[in-house]
Design a protein around this motif. Structure first.
Motif, PDB file in Angstrom:
ATOM      1  N   GLY A 140       0.758  -1.141   0.192  1.00 55.78           N
ATOM      2  CA  GLY A 140       0.064  -0.059   0.069  1.00 55.78           C
ATOM      3  C   GLY A 140       0.855   1.276   0.016  1.00 55.78           C
ATOM      4  N   VAL A 141       2.007   1.213   0.798  1.00 54.57           N
ATOM      5  CA  VAL A 141       2.768   2.530   0.641  1.00 54.57           C
ATOM      6  C   VAL A 141       3.407   2.416  -0.660  1.00 54.57           C
ATOM      7  N   PHE A 142       3.599   1.526  -1.076  1.00 55.69           N
ATOM      8  CA  PHE A 142       4.436   1.450  -2.680  1.00 55.69           C
ATOM      9  C   PHE A 142       3.289   2.155  -3.653  1.00 55.69           C
ATOM     10  N   TYR A 143       1.979   1.448  -3.485  1.00 56.80           N
ATOM     11  CA  TYR A 143       1.239   2.202  -4.553  1.00 56.80           C
ATOM     12  C   TYR A 143       0.785   3.666  -4.297  1.00 56.80           C
ATOM     13  N   CYS A 144       0.660   3.878  -3.229  1.00 57.36           N
ATOM     14  CA  CYS A 144       0.322   5.312  -3.184  1.00 57.36           C
ATOM     15  C   CYS A 144       1.501   6.470  -3.214  1.00 57.36           C
ATOM     16  N   THR A 145       2.928   5.901  -3.003  1.00 54.99           N
ATOM     17  CA  THR A 145       3.872   6.848  -3.183  1.00 54.99           C
ATOM     18  C   THR A 145       4.206   6.810  -4.759  1.00 54.99           C
ATOM     19  N   ARG A 146       3.821   5.626  -5.407  1.00 57.99           N
ATOM     20  CA  ARG A 146       4.024   5.843  -6.931  1.00 57.99           C
ATOM     21  C   ARG A 146       3.134   6.617  -7.756  1.00 57.99           C
ATOM     22  N   GLU A 147       1.844   6.645  -7.222  1.00 59.61           N
ATOM     23  CA  GLU A 147       0.959   7.770  -7.717  1.00 59.61           C
ATOM     24  C   GLU A 147       1.142   8.992  -7.269  1.00 59.61           C
ATOM     25  N   ALA A 148       1.461   9.243  -6.174  1.00 55.80           N
ATOM     26  CA  ALA A 148       1.996  10.707  -5.845  1.00 55.80           C
ATOM     27  C   ALA A 148       3.162  11.152  -6.466  1.00 55.80           C
ATOM     28  N   LEU A 149       4.196  10.307  -6.681  1.00 55.74           N
ATOM     29  CA  LEU A 149       5.242  10.868  -7.378  1.00 55.74           C
ATOM     30  C   LEU A 149       5.054  11.216  -8.913  1.00 55.74           C
ATOM     31  N   ARG A 150       4.150  10.608  -9.411  1.00 64.39           N
ATOM     32  CA  ARG A 150       3.585  10.671 -10.714  1.00 64.39           C
ATOM     33  C   ARG A 150       3.171  12.053 -11.065  1.00 64.39           C
ATOM     34  N   ARG A 151       2.703  12.676  -9.707  1.00 65.64           N
ATOM     35  CA  ARG A 151       2.287  14.118  -9.625  1.00 65.64           C
ATOM     36  C   ARG A 151       3.233  15.208  -9.092  1.00 65.64           C
ATOM     37  N   MET A 152       3.880  14.605  -8.273  1.00 65.05           N
ATOM     38  CA  MET A 152       5.033  15.491  -7.824  1.00 65.05           C
ATOM     39  C   MET A 152       6.210  15.659  -8.526  1.00 65.05           C
ATOM     40  N   GLU A 153       6.627  14.794  -9.470  1.00 60.99           N
ATOM     41  CA  GLU A 153       7.765  14.995 -10.153  1.00 60.99           C
ATOM     42  C   GLU A 153       7.630  15.960 -11.292  1.00 60.99           C
ATOM     43  N   PRO A 154       6.713  16.026 -12.000  1.00 59.86           N
ATOM     44  CA  PRO A 154       6.263  17.226 -13.009  1.00 59.86           C
ATOM     45  C   PRO A 154       6.303  18.493 -12.398  1.00 59.86           C
ATOM     46  N   GLN A 155       5.641  18.581 -11.230  1.00 58.89           N
ATOM     47  CA  GLN A 155       5.714  20.316 -10.473  1.00 58.89           C
ATOM     48  C   GLN A 155       6.983  20.305  -9.678  1.00 58.89           C
ATOM     49  N   LYS A 156       7.872  19.538  -9.508  1.00 56.35           N
ATOM     50  CA  LYS A 156       9.043  19.584  -8.696  1.00 56.35           C
ATOM     51  C   LYS A 156       8.718  20.223  -7.354  1.00 56.35           C
ATOM     52  N   ASP A 157       7.638  19.480  -6.577  1.00 54.46           N
ATOM     53  CA  ASP A 157       7.405  19.867  -5.399  1.00 54.46           C
ATOM     54  C   ASP A 157       6.645  18.807  -4.807  1.00 54.46           C
ATOM     55  N   GLY A 158       6.980  18.266  -3.536  1.00 51.60           N
ATOM     56  CA  GLY A 158       6.091  17.427  -2.718  1.00 51.60           C
ATOM     57  C   GLY A 158       7.054  17.115  -1.399  1.00 51.60           C
ATOM     58  N   LYS A 159       5.977  16.562  -0.635  1.00 49.65           N
ATOM     59  CA  LYS A 159       6.284  16.195   0.540  1.00 49.65           C
ATOM     60  C   LYS A 159       5.619  14.618   0.759  1.00 49.65           C
ATOM     61  N   ILE A 160       6.388  13.685   1.234  1.00 44.19           N
ATOM     62  CA  ILE A 160       5.876  12.245   1.578  1.00 44.19           C
ATOM     63  C   ILE A 160       6.461  11.988   2.944  1.00 44.19           C
ATOM     64  N   ILE A 161       5.425  11.727   3.918  1.00 43.35           N
ATOM     65  CA  ILE A 161       5.711  11.150   5.048  1.00 43.35           C
ATOM     66  C   ILE A 161       5.283   9.831   5.245  1.00 43.35           C
ATOM     67  N   ASN A 162       6.173   8.784   5.500  1.00 46.73           N
ATOM     68  CA  ASN A 162       5.856   7.396   5.808  1.00 46.73           C
ATOM     69  C   ASN A 162       5.715   7.093   7.195  1.00 46.73           C
ATOM     70  N   ILE A 163       4.484   6.591   7.658  1.00 42.79           N
ATOM     71  CA  ILE A 163       4.375   6.202   9.161  1.00 42.79           C
ATOM     72  C   ILE A 163       4.884   4.744   9.447  1.00 42.79           C
ATOM     73  N   ALA A 164       6.029   4.679   9.959  1.00 48.28           N
ATOM     74  CA  ALA A 164       6.721   3.448  10.127  1.00 48.28           C
ATOM     75  C   ALA A 164       6.450   2.821  11.609  1.00 48.28           C
ATOM     76  N   SER A 165       7.335   2.611  12.328  1.00 50.15           N
ATOM     77  CA  SER A 165       7.149   2.052  13.823  1.00 50.15           C
ATOM     78  C   SER A 165       8.406   1.766  14.434  1.00 50.15           C
ATOM     79  N   ILE A 166       8.479   2.152  15.736  1.00 52.15           N
ATOM     80  CA  ILE A 166       9.573   1.648  16.493  1.00 52.15           C
ATOM     81  C   ILE A 166       9.805   0.103  16.443  1.00 52.15           C
ATOM     82  N   ALA A 167       8.732  -0.403  15.617  1.00 56.43           N
ATOM     83  CA  ALA A 167       8.845  -2.054  15.614  1.00 56.43           C
ATOM     84  C   ALA A 167       9.942  -2.250  14.498  1.00 56.43           C
ATOM     85  N   GLY A 168      10.234  -1.432  13.629  1.00 55.18           N
ATOM     86  CA  GLY A 168      10.988  -1.745  12.513  1.00 55.18           C
ATOM     87  C   GLY A 168      12.207  -1.307  12.809  1.00 55.18           C
ATOM     88  N   LEU A 169      12.793  -0.675  14.172  1.00 52.84           N
ATOM     89  CA  LEU A 169      14.088  -0.049  14.651  1.00 52.84           C
ATOM     90  C   LEU A 169      14.523  -1.081  15.556  1.00 52.84           C
TER      91      LEU A 169
END
Length: 273
Positions: A140-169
């Motif tokens: 799900g993170v990949f699918y949403c990021t891919r779609e977001a980048l297809r809009r953000m890359e042409p406009q050269k502007d964007g912020k993506i914040i992924n909610i991970a977890s202490i469980a991954g660290l």
């Protein structure tokens, strides 16, 4: 910090941490897109956002479906033109009775003098247990990021914040190795994508929360009694869980202009790690 004129998508935005982030963005002036699979929670959060005077589009979307994600982004661009901020918050968490039993066993193992042994979590895991976490938490993170980048890359502007977890660290979520694995994958994905797209003025970072006072976790705390809650608090130097608003303030900072953070994983966790 303000998001005036920005369009922000928050997946899993109907409740808990996602709802707190959504409301923080609304107060900062963003146009909101709230995505969730819980229609009741989605309606409640949409009403709260509009009460703050912000524009809001609510979308029932299962992020584990690439088709559903593509459709959501098409709706967003039809209504708001583009996307400036994406928060990948939607996740499957270990909240079934069997998950809670493992968690209780692990916390007792960490906080009381018990003989050392294997806890047997991974060897007892089924294929279905493993795959259900990856579908939402990683795909799900990949699918949403891919779609977001297809809009953000042409406009050269964007912020993506992924909610991970202490469980991954850390090993504090050893009771759920499947969940830990997915959140570790989110952290690695964040670093790789951040390095890839930074030259297009797109900032990708991750938040790795420790314990959060969400509705689901509070219900778990109520179920384990005073001794269980005391055992949990013993593992946190600050002695308490974080509030959704404490985490949302960081998500707001990362969504705004004026910082130099790229590919970072920030872990508010009360000092656990």
């Amino acid at each position: 910090m303000n998001l005036n004129g920005k369009t922000a998508i928050v997946t899993g935005g109907g409740a808990g941490l996602g709802r707190a982030i959504t409301l923080a963005y609304a107060r900062a002036g963003a146009r909101l897109v709230v995505c969730d699979i819980n229609d009741h929670a989605l309606d409640e959060t949409t009403t709260a956002v509009k009460a703050l005077g912000a524009e809001c589009l609510s979308v029932h979307c299962d992020v584990s479906s690439s088709g559903a994600v593509a459709s959501m982004f098409e709706q967003v661009c039809t209504q708001f033109g583009t996307v400036h901020v994406l928060v990948n918050n939607a996740a499957t968490i270990p909240a079934r009775p069997e998950d809670e039993a493992r968690r209780n066993m692990h916390y007792a193992y960490l906080t009381t003098p018990l003989p050392r042994r294997s806890l047997g979590f991974t060897s007892a895991m089924t294929d279905e247990d493993w795959h259900r976490f990856w579908d939402v938490n990683v795909h799900g993170v990949f699918y949403c990021t891919r779609e977001a980048l297809r809009r953000m890359e042409p406009q050269k502007d964007g912020k993506i914040i992924n909610i991970a977890s202490i469980a991954g660290l850390s090993a504090f979520s050893a009771h759920s190795p499947h969940y830990s694995a997915t959140k570790g994958a989110v952290i690695a994905f964040t670093r790789a994508v951040a390095a890839e797209v930074a030259g297009a003025n797109i900032f990708v970072n991750a938040i790795a929360p420790g314990g959060v006072h969400t509705e689901i976790f509070d219900a778990y705390l109520n179920s384990i009694g005073e001794q269980g809650r005391n055992q949990l608090s013993q593992m946190i130097p600050l002695g308490r869980l974080g509030t959704p608003d404490e985490y949302a303030s960081l998500a707001l900072y990362l969504a705004c202009d004026g910082h130099y953070l790229v590919g970072q994983t920030i872990s508010p966790n009360g000092g656990m790690i």
